[in-house]
Write an enzyme that holds these catalytic residues in place. Structure first.
Site, mmCIF file in Angstrom:
data_model
loop_
_atom_site.group_PDB
_atom_site.id
_atom_site.type_symbol
_atom_site.label_atom_id
_atom_site.label_comp_id
_atom_site.label_asym_id
_atom_site.label_seq_id
_atom_site.Cartn_x
_atom_site.Cartn_y
_atom_site.Cartn_z
ATOM 1 N N ASP A 93 0.860 -1.184 0.000
ATOM 2 C CA ASP A 93 0.000 0.000 0.000
ATOM 3 C C ASP A 93 0.896 1.233 0.000
ATOM 4 O O ASP A 93 2.117 1.124 0.074
ATOM 5 C CB ASP A 93 -0.994 -0.049 1.162
ATOM 6 N N ASP A 267 -7.767 -7.582 0.361
ATOM 7 C CA ASP A 267 -6.832 -7.874 1.442
ATOM 8 C C ASP A 267 -7.525 -7.534 2.748
ATOM 9 O O ASP A 267 -8.393 -6.665 2.778
ATOM 10 C CB ASP A 267 -5.576 -7.001 1.342
ATOM 11 N N CYS A 305 -12.598 -29.413 6.766
ATOM 12 C CA CYS A 305 -11.414 -28.595 6.481
ATOM 13 C C CYS A 305 -10.155 -29.467 6.523
ATOM 14 O O CYS A 305 -10.012 -30.324 7.398
ATOM 15 C CB CYS A 305 -11.313 -27.466 7.498
ATOM 16 N N CYS A 307 -7.002 -28.251 6.813
ATOM 17 C CA CYS A 307 -5.851 -27.520 7.369
ATOM 18 C C CYS A 307 -5.279 -28.284 8.569
ATOM 19 O O CYS A 307 -5.944 -29.150 9.134
ATOM 20 C CB CYS A 307 -6.267 -26.107 7.764
ATOM 21 N N CYS A 310 -7.428 -28.478 11.780
ATOM 22 C CA CYS A 310 -8.630 -29.324 11.737
ATOM 23 C C CYS A 310 -8.298 -30.811 11.579
ATOM 24 O O CYS A 310 -9.065 -31.663 12.018
ATOM 25 C CB CYS A 310 -9.554 -28.865 10.611
ATOM 26 N N HIS A 336 -5.784 -22.004 10.058
ATOM 27 C CA HIS A 336 -7.139 -22.390 9.671
ATOM 28 C C HIS A 336 -7.868 -21.235 8.967
ATOM 29 O O HIS A 336 -8.481 -21.423 7.913
ATOM 30 C CB HIS A 336 -7.975 -22.840 10.877
HETATM 31 ZN ZN LIG Z 1 -9.234 -25.873 9.336
#
Ligand SMILES: [Zn+2]
Length: 376
Positions: A93, A267, A305, A307, A310, A336
Site C-alpha cells: 500500500d 486484502d 477442512c 488444514c 482441523c 485455519h
Molecule cells: Zn481448518
C-alpha cells in the site's frame, strides 16, 4: 516465465470475473485474497505455510516498513522478498491510509503529509514521490498510488476536495513511478459514497492510465450495505481488461458480495488477527474457541477442512491452548482462517468458471445460516 505484468480474464458470471494476473514473480489467480504481512511477516505464520494455504500474493505496509526497519535498510538487505523469505508477488500500500488513521498526529498539504511516528514520535513526510521511492526500495511488484482518504464523518464537499487532491497525487505518483517493466502501478478511486464523485475519480485515473484500479475509501465504517451500494455502480466505471482491487475487505460475506460485484483482489488483516484472539472463521460462520462449550469437544473445528488445525487437533485442544496462552493457539487458528479464506476464493473461482456462482453463493449463505455444530 513472463517478464511483464499482465491480466487475462478467463471467464465471467454475471458481473463476477475470474482470471490470472501474470508477474515475473509468479501468477495470481483471481479473485484473489491477499493475506496482510504488516511488518514483513504474516503474524504467526512461516511464508511457506502462508503459501500452503493457497495464497499467491501478500500485502506489505509502506507506513510500518518505512518506520521499522526502514525502506533503505530493507533495500540493503536485498529487498522485501528476500528479507522476509517470500519469493512470490507482493503488493504494497502507499502509506496514505495508515497515515490517515493517525488523525491528530498528521498535517496535510498539497505537497503531502507530515506525521509523527506511532513508535517513537519522530517526524516523517510522505509525498507521492517518497511513497513511490519507498515502494521501489521495498521491491514491491504491485505499487499503490499515494492517496488521501478523508477521515469520517466528512461532508460531500470535503470528500470531493480530498478526491481531487488524490487525483493530482495519482498523476504525481504515475510520473514518479516511471517505466518499470515487470512492476505494476495501481490507481485508487476515491469519492466516498457519492456516485458522481466516484465516476469523476474513475475517469481521472483512466486519463492518467494505470495497470490496475483500486476502489479506496470503503470499509472505513460505512457498513456493508453502503459499501455494496457503491460497488453496485463503481466497478462499472472501471475498465474490463484491468484488475480491480477492493482495499481492506473484509469478512467472508463482504468478500463474496464484492466478487459478485466485479472485484478481483482483496486484502484484510481479519483472518490473521482473529486467529490470535481465539476467533475462527468457518463455513458455518464464526466460532469463538474461547467458549467453554468446546472444552470437552473431541471434534475438529470443521470436519471438512483439510488444514493442520482441523486434521490434527480437537476443539478441546484448541480451547485449551488458547486458554493457556500458548503460541500454537495463534499459529493453528491463523492457519485455519487463512486456509478457509483461500478455499472460499478457490470455490468462487471454480464457480465463476463453471457459470454457477449464484448456486455457490446460495450454499455459502445456507451453511452460515445453519450455524456452528451443536455442542456434545
Ligand atoms: Zn481448518
Amino acid at each position: 516465465m513472463t517478464t511483464r505484468f499482465s491480466f487475462t480474464l478467463a471467464a465471467t458470471d454475471g458481473r463476477a470475473r475470474t482470471g490470472t494476473i501474470s508477474t515475473p514473480r509468479g501468477e495470481i489467480r483471481t479473485p484473489a485474497f491477499m493475506p496482510v504481512g504488516t511488518a514483513a511477516t504474516v503474524k504467526a505464520m512461516l511464508p511457506e505455510s502462508v503459501r500452503a494455504t493457497g495464497a499467491d500474493i501478500l500485502l506489505g505496509n509502506t507506513y510500518h516498513l518505512m518506520l521499522r526497519p526502514g525502506a533503505e535498510r530493507v533495500d540493503r538487505m536485498g529487498g522485501l522478498h528476500r528479507f522476509m523469505n517470500w519469493d512470490r508477488p507482493i503488493l504494497t500500500d502507499s502509506g496514505g491510509f495508515q497515515v490517515m488513521s493517525l488523525a491528530g498526529l498528521r498535517k496535510l498539504s498539497e505537497e503531502g503529509v507530515t506525521f509523527s511516528s506511532h513508535i517513537d514520535g519522530s517526524k516523517h513526510q510522505l509525498t507521492p514521490e517518497r511513497s513511490m521511492e519507498i515502494q521501489r526500495l521495498l521491491g514491491s511488484d504491485i505499487v499503490m498510488c499515494f492517496d488521501e482518504c478523508p477521515a469520517l464523518p466528512a461532508t460531500e464537499g470535503e470528500v470531493a476536495a480530498s478526491m481531487r487532491l488524490s487525483m493530482r497525487w495519482a498523476q504525481r505518483s504515475r510520473d514518479a513511478f516511471g517505466d518499470r517493466p515487470g512492476h505494476a502501478l495501481f490507481g485508487i478511486m476515491q469519492g466516498g459514497v457519492t456516485r458522481e464523485l466516484r465516476e469523476e475519480s474513475a475517469a481521472a485515473l483512466q486519463q492518467i492510465g494505470f495497470d490496475g484500479y483500486a476502489v479506496g475509501g470503503l470499509a472505513v465504517g460505512e457498513g456493508q450495505e453502503a459499501m455494496f451500494g457503491v460497488l453496485d455502480y463503481a466497478t462499472g466505471f472501471l475498465p474490463q481488461d484491468k484488475p480491480r482491487y477492493l482495499m481492506g475487505v473484509g469478512k467472508p460475506d463482504d468478500i463474496v458480495g464484492a466478487v459478485q460485484r466485479g472485484i478481483d483482489m482483496m486484502d484484510c488483516v481479519l483472518p490473521s488477527r482473529s486467529g490470535r484472539t481465539g476467533q475462527a472463521w468457518t463455513r458455518r460462520g464464526q466460532v469463538n474457541i474461547k467458549n467453554a462449550r468446546h472444552q470437552d469437544d473431541p471434534r475438529p473445528l470443521d470436519e471438512h477442512c483439510t488444514c493442520p488445525a482441523c486434521t490434527g487437533y480437537s476443539r478441546a485442544y484448541l480451547h485449551h491452548v488458547f486458554r493457556a496462552g500458548e503460541m500454537i493457539s495463534g499459529m493453528l487458528l491463523t492457519w485455519h482462517n487463512l486456509h478457509y479464506y483461500q478455499e472460499l476464493m478457490q470455490g468462487m473461482r471454480d464457480a465463476i468458471a463453471a457459470g454457477r456462482l449464484d448456486a455457490f453463493v446460495a450454499d455459502f449463505h445456507a451453511a452460515r445460516a445453519e450455524g456452528d455444530i451443536k455442542p456434545i
